[in-house]
Motif scaffolding. Structure first.
Motif, PDB file in Angstrom:
ATOM      1  N   ASN A 143      13.060  -5.141  -2.704  1.00 12.84           N
ATOM      2  CA  ASN A 143      13.393  -3.989  -3.532  1.00 12.84           C
ATOM      3  C   ASN A 143      12.269  -3.784  -4.542  1.00 12.84           C
ATOM      4  O   ASN A 143      11.855  -4.728  -5.217  1.00 12.84           O
ATOM      5  CB  ASN A 143      14.716  -4.202  -4.256  1.00 12.84           C
ATOM      6  CG  ASN A 143      15.887  -4.274  -3.292  1.00 12.84           C
ATOM      7  OD1 ASN A 143      15.860  -3.668  -2.234  1.00 12.84           O
ATOM      8  ND2 ASN A 143      16.911  -5.028  -3.651  1.00 12.84           N
ATOM      9  N   GLY A 200      13.313   8.302  -4.479  1.00 10.18           N
ATOM     10  CA  GLY A 200      14.033   7.108  -4.048  1.00 10.18           C
ATOM     11  C   GLY A 200      13.950   6.951  -2.538  1.00 10.18           C
ATOM     12  O   GLY A 200      14.265   7.873  -1.790  1.00 10.18           O
ATOM     13  N   GLU A 215      15.246   4.742   0.664  1.00  7.17           N
ATOM     14  CA  GLU A 215      16.233   3.779   1.135  1.00  7.17           C
ATOM     15  C   GLU A 215      15.945   3.449   2.599  1.00  7.17           C
ATOM     16  O   GLU A 215      15.922   4.337   3.448  1.00  7.17           O
ATOM     17  CB  GLU A 215      17.657   4.337   0.987  1.00  7.17           C
ATOM     18  CG  GLU A 215      18.729   3.358   1.423  1.00  7.17           C
ATOM     19  CD  GLU A 215      20.123   3.974   1.355  1.00  7.17           C
ATOM     20  OE1 GLU A 215      21.048   3.308   0.871  1.00  7.17           O
ATOM     21  OE2 GLU A 215      20.272   5.127   1.807  1.00  7.17           O
ATOM     22  N   LYS A 244      17.208   1.336   5.796  1.00  4.34           N
ATOM     23  CA  LYS A 244      18.322   0.604   6.393  1.00  4.34           C
ATOM     24  C   LYS A 244      17.834  -0.081   7.660  1.00  4.34           C
ATOM     25  O   LYS A 244      17.147   0.529   8.472  1.00  4.34           O
ATOM     26  CB  LYS A 244      19.481   1.554   6.726  1.00  4.34           C
ATOM     27  CG  LYS A 244      20.124   2.192   5.507  1.00  4.34           C
ATOM     28  CD  LYS A 244      21.295   3.083   5.903  1.00  4.34           C
ATOM     29  CE  LYS A 244      21.961   3.703   4.677  1.00  4.34           C
ATOM     30  NZ  LYS A 244      23.101   4.592   5.043  1.00  4.34           N
ATOM     31  N   THR A 298      15.609   7.142   4.333  1.00  7.36           N
ATOM     32  CA  THR A 298      15.934   8.355   3.576  1.00  7.36           C
ATOM     33  C   THR A 298      15.093   8.390   2.312  1.00  7.36           C
ATOM     34  O   THR A 298      15.065   7.417   1.545  1.00  7.36           O
ATOM     35  CB  THR A 298      17.424   8.395   3.198  1.00  7.36           C
ATOM     36  OG1 THR A 298      18.215   8.310   4.388  1.00  7.36           O
ATOM     37  CG2 THR A 298      17.757   9.690   2.479  1.00  7.36           C
ATOM     38  N   THR A 326      14.677  10.524  -1.133  1.00 11.25           N
ATOM     39  CA  THR A 326      15.402  11.475  -1.982  1.00 11.25           C
ATOM     40  C   THR A 326      14.535  11.874  -3.169  1.00 11.25           C
ATOM     41  O   THR A 326      14.126  11.019  -3.964  1.00 11.25           O
ATOM     42  CB  THR A 326      16.722  10.859  -2.484  1.00 11.25           C
ATOM     43  OG1 THR A 326      17.508  10.447  -1.357  1.00 11.25           O
ATOM     44  CG2 THR A 326      17.502  11.872  -3.300  1.00 11.25           C
TER      45      THR A 326
END
Length: 480
Positions: free
Chosen positions: A370, A447, A449, A451, A469, A471
């Protein structure tokens, strides 16, 4: 049929109760309780064929496997006596669409129906022999690369740090090893592991011909560590004793293997690092590396093979532009061109924390980590909205934000289905009063993400990215 084995699922490992698994030893067979596949046959519609029969002799001490090869007769009167179309017995690689042959393939396969049969049946079976799936021209992942005398050596430490030459190089397995080699300057010209010939004198078994290992480059390293690239690599430099020094001793070897998409090795090259060894030295450290590249593709740094490795960059790329065909027809054949570093990147925080000064400073997105970064922006009344918004967007996304992310760490650019499209979302926040003239949408955050899931065997699961994704959050600035 003796080489067929439907229960052989694990690579280079013995499958329990799989009596036809070539990876199983006599000790493994002694622990089996039954043969999960007792009979292995080919095409059941043939009138006569060979059958491999496997069983266990439990009365033996220790229990052992029994293998028999028998002739099996099909009692049906509608059986196939002989095949007259030999090309149907093996899988032919499909032709990849290109801008040159696309119209031809579209005419052939673009209709509602099409036939895969050739224009004329060739009944002369001696004219063209189908390739044997078991011949050495095709390699599978992890299989040792064979040479005319044994296998391609990649010395590595086994129990201790000392070099062992019994480690074979596995096909498509990128490796890098370091180990210690015992040396004696007086006898250095007779130590095989210090000579270039030890690493290039055996040809690789590829197809009907053998692939010679060529010398790609030679780098000479002095006693103080200085390295010099020789202008010519054609001259073979052998170790020799000179002024109480052993010169031209191999300190490192870097193999580079080029292969086709069907697993056939077509080129092999080796880059050497040669150095001098002083009389006081009793041992030296040698480094070895091997990498594989598919032909007509650009070698790119991988982030796992096949699954992603935690801490390595997430690979990204773009769909090429300029194709003159509709995407619906060409999507399956499109290749992906990587960005400058073949990575997904985010804004790199700087000590000044100035957004306008941070443009261009990027940090790669590392798989499994992260990450967060940011900067500050001072807005004045003299700033114009649209140029400012575009500048901030470039700071957040970078000049060329990728369109796709590789699902595996070793995904090739031409394998389109191995690439995951990046979904881009836009979110607008509430209005904030400021001295900027008029109202303006200002991007304030990005942002990302990622997965991922575990893919493959439970024994050795591989990390695979399934969704990405991005954003963009914007804020409306309104004049006070």
């Amino acid at each position: 049929v003796a080489r067929l084995c439907v229960c052989d699922l694990l690579v280079a490992q013995c499958d329990v109760n799989c009596c036809c698994d070539p990876d199983c030893s006599a000790e493994d067979f002694s622990l089996f309780t039954t043969c999960s596949v007792p009979v292995v046959t080919g095409d059941s519609q043939l009138c006569s064929q060979k059958a491999a029969v496997y069983s266990l002799d439990v009365e033996a001490n220790p229990p052992e496997r029994i293998f028999k090869l028998i002739d099996q007769v099909n009692p049906s009167i509608f059986c196939i006596h002989a095949t007259n179309y030999e090309q149907a017995l093996y899988l032919k690689s499909p032709e990849i669409p290109t801008p040159e042959n696309f119209d031809q393939l579209l005419d052939k396969f673009g209709g509602a129906t099409f036939s895969a049969e050739p224009d004329s049946w060739n009944l002369d079976t001696d004219a063209q022999n189908p390739p044997d799936a078991n011949e050495t021209s095709r390699y599978e992942y992890g299989v040792p690369v064979q040479t005319e005398d044994a296998f391609l050596r990649l010395p590595s430490p086994v129990v201790s740090s000392w070099c062992s030459d019994a480690n074979p190089a596995g096909f498509l397995v990128n490796q890098a090893t370091k180990c210690i080699r015992s040396v004696s300057v007086e006898k250095c010209d007779s130590i095989q592991a210090l000579s270039m010939l030890f690493y290039i004198n055996s040809s690789i078994l590829a197809s009907v011909f053998q692939v010679n290992i060529t010398v790609q480059s030679i780098v000479v390293q002095s006693l103080n560590g200085m390295r010099t690239l020789l202008s010519s690599s054609d001259v073979l430099r052998l170790p020799m004793v000179l002024d109480e020094l052993c010169i031209n001793a191999v300190l490192g070897v870097n193999y580079h293997i080029t292969h086709t998409d069907t697993g056939e090795i077509i080129e092999a090259a080796a880059a050497f690092v040669l150095g001098a060894i002083s009389k006081e030295a009793l041992s030296i450290e040698q480094s070895f590396e091997i990498s594989f590249t598919q032909e007509n593709t650009q070698p790119v740094p991988l982030s796992g093979n096949p699954g992603y490795v935690v801490g390595l960059p997430v690979r990204a790329g773009f769909q090429p532009q300029g194709y003159p065909f509709p995407a619906a027809f060409l999507f399956a054949a499109l290749a992906l061109s990587s960005n400058k570093h073949s990575q997904l990147t985010i804004l790199h925080s700087t000590s000044t924390q100035d957004c306008l000064a941070a443009q261009g400073a990027r940090a790669p997105v590392l798989f499994g980590y992260n990450m967060i970064s940011g900067c500050k922006l001072r807005i004045t009344a003299a700033m114009k909205c649209q140029p400012l918004a575009q500048t901030l967007l470039d700071v957040l996304k970078g000049q060329s934000f990728p369109e796709y992310v590789a699902s595996f760490g070793n995904s090739q650019a031409q394998d389109v289905l191995d690439w995951v499209p990046i979904t881009q979302l836009h979110i607008s926040e509430q209005m904030i009063s400021h001295t900027l003239q008029g109202s303006c949408q200002i991007p304030v955050s990005l942002g990302i993400e990622v997965k991922w899931t575990k893919y493959g065997s439970l024994v050795n699961p591989q990390a695979r990215i399934v969704n990405v994704t991005a954003t963009i959050t914007t804020t409306t600035l309104k004049q006070v």
